[in-house]
Scaffold this active site. Sequence first.
Site, PDB file in Angstrom:
ATOM      1  NE  ARG A 206      -1.687   9.383  -8.967  1.00  0.00           N
ATOM      2  CZ  ARG A 206      -0.667  10.213  -9.170  1.00  0.00           C
ATOM      3  NH1 ARG A 206      -0.427  10.706 -10.356  1.00  0.00           N
ATOM      4  NH2 ARG A 206       0.124  10.558  -8.163  1.00  0.00           N
ATOM      5  CG  ASP A 272     -13.077  10.122   5.900  1.00  0.00           C
ATOM      6  OD1 ASP A 272     -13.624  10.077   4.783  1.00  0.00           O
ATOM      7  OD2 ASP A 272     -12.997   9.149   6.668  1.00  0.00           O
TER       8      ASP A 272
END
Length: 328
Positions: A206, A272
């Site tokens: 976000r 990741d």
Amino acid sequence: MEKSRLEEILKSFQNLKVAVVGDMMLDDYLIGSVERISPEAPVPVVSIKEERFVLGGAANVVNNLSTLGAKAVCFGVVGEDFDGDRLIKELEKKSIETMGIVRSDDRPTIVKRRIIGGNQQLLRLDWEDARPITENLEETLLKQIEKQIDGLDAIILSDYDKGVLTPKVVKKIISLCKERGIIVTVDPKPKNALNYIGATSMTPNRKEAIECLGKKSFDNIIEVGKELKEKLELDNLLLTRSEEGMSLFQNNEVINIPTYAKEVFDVTGAGDTVISVFTLASAAGVTLHEAAKIANTAAGVVVGKMGTSTVTTEEILDFYNRIYNEWK
């Protein structure tokens, strides 16, 4: 999604070859106990009991791919130093192709060393040179990528803003991928967002998404996702929203996916894992909605672990089964 469908998708990861280009680094941990304060200064004295290191930064993305069973290839720049040797040996130990790593004698291998006392991080020491890589290093890196690009199912650009993913490198990779119909996904650093125009997908959180648009705050996060996808001319966008789950933007459709995490211990490396799983599932030819669901499940696993970590297909299946049984 039926469990049998998930098993089929996860098994197909073994047939994929995916490369990661970005800022390879090592995460070092010095772990001990704190029983007194130093007489020299008001700081805790840590009695070290254990030292360990794990692959970090873009190297953690490669590690995620390998752990999930894919054939993983890495491209980056590391120093001509002891830590560079350590990083490459660790990658090779995990059967990750390292021919695309360029060694440089004028910049150190990136190391982030954390001092842990009583399960609390007390200090972090960083060794790095975050300046953009030189023109010679750019050319050498791009030659390695061009030499090995055929046969790849996808490329992940893992940007930690440490100098490897220069505008020249990024634009050339996106161009090469478009010519060959190869998926190229991006885990961005907001200040470099405009470098990634034309990529297949991006997986910002976000805060990153808002900053990619040059804003400090935004009330409607769905509008942020729509605007970012359009501005960067992306095929799709997967926006991670912490406890609110994820939002997938494709065509003119927005699909919201709730979070699955039960306990959150550490979000380190969660991004990741998300881009690794989402890219693999997309390259496997599943729907983007399915890919996002699987990435969301994987994120729910990895945030329940401490420190930089990976997730296995078995852990994804086990966690999914728990969710599935609760929802029946």
